[in-house]
Enzyme design. Structure first.
Site, PDB file in Angstrom:
ATOM      1  N   PRO A   1      -5.569  -5.458  -2.058  1.00  0.00           N
ATOM      2  CA  PRO A   1      -5.144  -3.972  -2.005  1.00  0.00           C
ATOM      3  C   PRO A   1      -6.008  -3.097  -1.008  1.00  0.00           C
ATOM      4  CG  PRO A   1      -6.271  -4.737  -4.077  1.00  0.00           C
ATOM      5  CD  PRO A   1      -6.074  -6.110  -2.953  1.00  0.00           C
TER       6      PRO A   1
ATOM      7  N   LYS B   1       4.329  -0.526   9.479  1.00  0.00           N
ATOM      8  CA  LYS B   1       5.757  -0.543   9.077  1.00  0.00           C
ATOM      9  C   LYS B   1       6.041   0.473   7.725  1.00  0.00           C
ATOM     10  CE  LYS B   1       7.411  -4.650   7.953  1.00  0.00           C
ATOM     11  NZ  LYS B   1       8.340  -4.629   6.615  1.00  0.00           N
TER      12      LYS B   1
ATOM     13  N   MET C   1       5.825   1.953  -4.202  1.00  0.00           N
ATOM     14  CA  MET C   1       6.473   2.724  -3.223  1.00  0.00           C
ATOM     15  C   MET C   1       7.171   4.023  -4.005  1.00  0.00           C
ATOM     16  SD  MET C   1       8.009  -0.196  -0.503  1.00  0.00           S
ATOM     17  CE  MET C   1       8.002  -1.293  -1.823  1.00  0.00           C
TER      18      MET C   1
ATOM     19  N   THR D   1      -2.364  -8.368  -5.565  1.00  0.00           N
ATOM     20  CA  THR D   1      -1.438  -7.342  -5.468  1.00  0.00           C
ATOM     21  C   THR D   1      -1.996  -6.178  -5.810  1.00  0.00           C
ATOM     22  OG1 THR D   1       0.866  -6.778  -5.786  1.00  0.00           O
ATOM     23  CG2 THR D   1      -0.105  -7.786  -7.716  1.00  0.00           C
ATOM     24  N   ALA D   2      -1.534  -4.927  -5.445  1.00  0.00           N
ATOM     25  CA  ALA D   2      -2.230  -3.616  -5.612  1.00  0.00           C
ATOM     26  C   ALA D   2      -2.006  -3.189  -7.233  1.00  0.00           C
ATOM     27  CB  ALA D   2      -1.206  -2.496  -5.001  1.00  0.00           C
TER      28      ALA D   2
ATOM     29  N   GLY E   1      -0.499  -6.508   3.207  1.00  0.00           N
ATOM     30  CA  GLY E   1      -1.263  -5.845   2.227  1.00  0.00           C
ATOM     31  C   GLY E   1      -1.020  -6.339   1.049  1.00  0.00           C
ATOM     32  N   GLY E   2      -1.975  -6.502  -0.114  1.00  0.00           N
ATOM     33  CA  GLY E   2      -1.682  -7.187  -1.447  1.00  0.00           C
ATOM     34  C   GLY E   2      -1.182  -8.553  -1.380  1.00  0.00           C
ATOM     35  N   ASP E   3       0.089  -9.105  -2.063  1.00  0.00           N
ATOM     36  CA  ASP E   3       0.318 -10.318  -1.908  1.00  0.00           C
ATOM     37  C   ASP E   3       1.452 -10.383  -0.875  1.00  0.00           C
ATOM     38  OD1 ASP E   3       0.329 -13.152  -3.388  1.00  0.00           O
ATOM     39  OD2 ASP E   3       2.324 -12.378  -3.302  1.00  0.00           O
TER      40      ASP E   3
ATOM     41  N   ASP F   1      -0.573  -5.417   8.942  1.00  0.00           N
ATOM     42  CA  ASP F   1       0.108  -4.212   8.472  1.00  0.00           C
ATOM     43  C   ASP F   1      -1.067  -2.939   8.446  1.00  0.00           C
ATOM     44  OD1 ASP F   1       2.472  -5.410   7.958  1.00  0.00           O
ATOM     45  OD2 ASP F   1       2.075  -5.527   5.865  1.00  0.00           O
TER      46      ASP F   1
ATOM     47  N   ILE G   1       4.838  -9.859  -2.741  1.00  0.00           N
ATOM     48  CA  ILE G   1       5.393  -8.700  -3.464  1.00  0.00           C
ATOM     49  C   ILE G   1       5.808  -7.624  -2.717  1.00  0.00           C
ATOM     50  CG2 ILE G   1       4.699  -6.862  -5.096  1.00  0.00           C
ATOM     51  CD1 ILE G   1       4.604  -9.596  -6.401  1.00  0.00           C
TER      52      ILE G   1
HETATM   53  N1  SAH Z   1       2.570  -6.526  -0.734  1.00  0.00           N
HETATM   54  C1  SAH Z   1       1.867  -5.480  -1.305  1.00  0.00           C
HETATM   55  C2  SAH Z   1       2.968  -4.383  -1.360  1.00  0.00           C
HETATM   56  C3  SAH Z   1       3.585  -3.804  -0.376  1.00  0.00           C
HETATM   57  S1  SAH Z   1       4.716  -2.498  -0.768  1.00  0.00           S
HETATM   58  C4  SAH Z   1       1.282  -5.599  -2.490  1.00  0.00           C
HETATM   59  O1  SAH Z   1       1.319  -6.943  -3.072  1.00  0.00           O
HETATM   60  O2  SAH Z   1       0.427  -4.745  -3.057  1.00  0.00           O
HETATM   61  C5  SAH Z   1       3.478  -1.158  -0.444  1.00  0.00           C
HETATM   62  C6  SAH Z   1       3.169  -0.546  -1.552  1.00  0.00           C
HETATM   63  O3  SAH Z   1       2.294  -1.046  -2.225  1.00  0.00           O
HETATM   64  C7  SAH Z   1       2.714   1.147  -1.252  1.00  0.00           C
HETATM   65  O4  SAH Z   1       3.686   1.932  -1.011  1.00  0.00           O
HETATM   66  C8  SAH Z   1       1.922   1.119  -2.798  1.00  0.00           C
HETATM   67  O5  SAH Z   1       2.953   1.624  -3.606  1.00  0.00           O
HETATM   68  C9  SAH Z   1       1.453  -0.141  -3.146  1.00  0.00           C
HETATM   69  N2  SAH Z   1       0.126  -0.278  -2.677  1.00  0.00           N
HETATM   70  C10 SAH Z   1      -0.464  -1.260  -1.742  1.00  0.00           C
HETATM   71  N3  SAH Z   1      -1.720  -0.917  -1.548  1.00  0.00           N
HETATM   72  C11 SAH Z   1      -2.111  -0.027  -2.507  1.00  0.00           C
HETATM   73  C12 SAH Z   1      -3.193   0.567  -2.795  1.00  0.00           C
HETATM   74  N4  SAH Z   1      -4.436   0.050  -2.517  1.00  0.00           N
HETATM   75  N5  SAH Z   1      -3.377   1.484  -3.717  1.00  0.00           N
HETATM   76  C13 SAH Z   1      -2.251   1.948  -4.247  1.00  0.00           C
HETATM   77  N6  SAH Z   1      -1.095   1.326  -3.961  1.00  0.00           N
HETATM   78  C14 SAH Z   1      -0.965   0.305  -3.200  1.00  0.00           C
END
Ligand code: SAH
Length: 511
Positions: free
Chosen positions: A267, A312, A427, A373-374, A343-345, A290, A348
């Protein structure tokens, strides 16, 4: 500092991206930048096998030095009038360590490759160091940097692979901590690969006399050695066949070697990257990242890797998904190890299936590296659990952002209103007002806690605590600009109470 290319200037970049390492080396030779400066010391790996080393001293730390020196194959002459038990025992069980009980003399330096001394008194250390200089033997007085021609780094031993760390005496504790960190990152089978390399070098020279083929062999070797599995005898022939095949222009080989890894970068906090993600990232030739990925993580790629931003973010001018996929296929077919850093996983809300399907259909080998994931990052950062025995038996990750940017219509509203569910809404900032209205209309308890976390796990993380009824207004006032996650559910009652408690305390203090 590496320059980060953006996704513009496609053609030139595409050519650059398929450059070989040798081309890059030539680029470096052409460059007229100022020469490197400020190197604190030059690490030198000294072959001590069969050489003699003088060690004056008998303490426990002198014994440790003797052990290290004999491990490197040196004949160690330990000279000390009153040796400690450790060094006596070592000399007894190790035939390379010879103990003589007397004071050292200037003649002791004769024929020595190196000299070490361990003395309590500074004058004794100075005298030993002066004698070493006179005899032209490089010396190291233990824990006395002012009397050292060289330092012995903190060692990571995966012989024949040896890594040494030096802070030039600034902080040995720091070097030790760094060693622990590096130990954790090293692939488990690295020693076996280094041993295999030793055996394969001579064999390769006979079977592939061309330097170019040998280099290609070692490039492909490296990508295997940094992987998770141990080497097998068959690897030599497989690598050689691939390197020879490429030199004959058989296009299958580079294609077979190229690959794409979809890697979760977590995240935001760089420490939430997994060890596997780091390993794969550091083996990448090209990294497409990203805009949610932290710059510190992007900086962890190899210096030689090409970095391409493929931002994106919803609602912004962006690289089209099809372009990104086409680019990944083109690079993998050119034999590149491509990392798509997400970002994240990656599984997701990252359009993972689309990418996996297109890459697989194009015959590109794909690997997925899970990330945090976030929602999990946000929960940890808020010090709360997403599940709770009675209040939250289910956790659901939803997106409140349909293809057209509006609140999706096909969400199972009753599951979101379920008082025993915890929901993480991705989102969901732009549609927060609409989501709140809809949930209230569907009968959610208006006092259900709702927490908006902006840039979870980043240094500038912000949280807005509220209820599903009042969070939209609070969020509108705060006007967050970073990625935001909304957590909804009674599982967060305690977090909200903690927050209310804290704000009451602040309120009464300021009253
Ligand atoms: N694959 C990512 C999500 C991608 S969609 C994951 O697993 O986290 C992008 C959305 O993820 C953002 O609009 C927000 O809602 C969330 N997000 C990603 N990073 C974040 C963070 N550090 N803090 C809060 N929300 C986050």
């Amino acid at each position: 500092m590496r320059t980060l290319s953006t996704s513009g200037a496609h053609d030139k970049e595409a050519k650059d991206l398929v450059k070989t390492e040798a081309d890059q080396q030539e680029d470096h030779e052409d460059n007229d930048a100022a020469p490197m400066q400020g190197l604190a010391s030059l690490p030198v790996f000294f072959d001590l096998a069969g050489k003699r080393v003088l060690l004056a001293g008998g303490s426990a730390r002198a014994a440790w030095k003797a052990e290290l020196l004999q491990a490197a194959g040196a004949e160690v002459d330990v000279i000390c009038p009153d040796p400690g038990a450790g060094i006596v025992a070592l000399a007894g069980r190790c035939e390379l360590v010879h103990l003589t009980q007397r004071r050292w003399q200037p003649e002791d330096f004769n024929g020595m490759a190196l000299a070490f001394g361990d003395f309590l008194a500074k004058d004794d250390a100075a005298a030993f160091y002066a004698a070493a200089r006179l005899a032209r033997v490089s010396a190291n007085l233990i824990d006395r940097p002012e009397f050292c021609d060289f330092q012995v780094g903190t060692i990571i031993d995966r012989s024949p692979l040896v890594i040494a760390i030096s802070t030039k005496g600034a902080s040995p504790v720091f070097a030790l901590a760094l060693r622990g960190w590096l130990e954790a990152l090293l692939p488990r089978a690295i020693k076996l690969w280094a041993t295999a390399a030793e055996g394969w070098r001579a064999k390769l020279k006979v079977r592939a006399p061309s330097a170019r083929i040998q280099r290609r062999f070692w490039e492909m070797f490296v990508s295997k050695a940094l992987g998770a599995r141990a080497p097998e005898a068959a690897d030599f022939d497989a690598l050689l066949t691939a390197a020879l095949g490429e030199s004959r222009g058989e296009t299958q080989s580079p294609r077979a070697q190229g690959s794409v890894a979809l890697v979760g970068a977590g995240p935001g906090d760089p420490e939430l990257l997994t060890l596997k993600a780091l390993r794969v990232l550091q083996a990448a030739d090209v990294v497409l990242y990203d805009d949610l990925v932290a710059p510190e993580i992007i900086g962890m790629a190899r210096r030689e890797a090409r970095m391409i931003a493929v931002g994106k973010r919803g609602y912004r001018a962006s690289c089209k998904q099809d372009d990104i996929i086409a680019k990944m296929i083109m690079l993998a077919e050119a034999g590149k190890k491509v990392v798509r850093l997400k970002g994240g996983d990656p599984s997701i809300f990252g359009r993972g299936n689309e990418e996996i399907a297109s890459l697989t259909a194009a015959g590109v080998s794909v690997e997925i590296v899970a990330g945090i994931t976030a929602a999990l990052g946000a929960a940890a950062s808020l010090k709360l659990s997403l599940t709770e025995r009675d209040r939250a038996r289910r956790v659901q990750f939803i997106t409140a952002h349909a293809h057209d940017g509006r609140l999706p219509d096909d969400i199972d509203w009753s599951s979101l209103c379920d008082p025993r569910a915890a929901s993480a809404v991705y989102m969901g900032l732009r549609t927060l007002e609409a989501l709140s209205q809809r949930l209230l209309a569907e009968g959610i308890d208006p006092f259900t806690p709702a927490i908006l976390v902006e840039r979870a796990t980043c240094p500038d993380e912000r949280r807005i605590f509220g209820t599903i009824a009042d969070l939209p207004a609070k969020a509108a006032t705060a006007a967050p600009s970073g990625p935001c996650l909304v957590l909804i559910g009674h599982a967060f009652d305690s977090a909200s109470e903690r927050q209310n408690e804290a704000s009451r305390t602040v309120g009464s203090l300021s009253a």
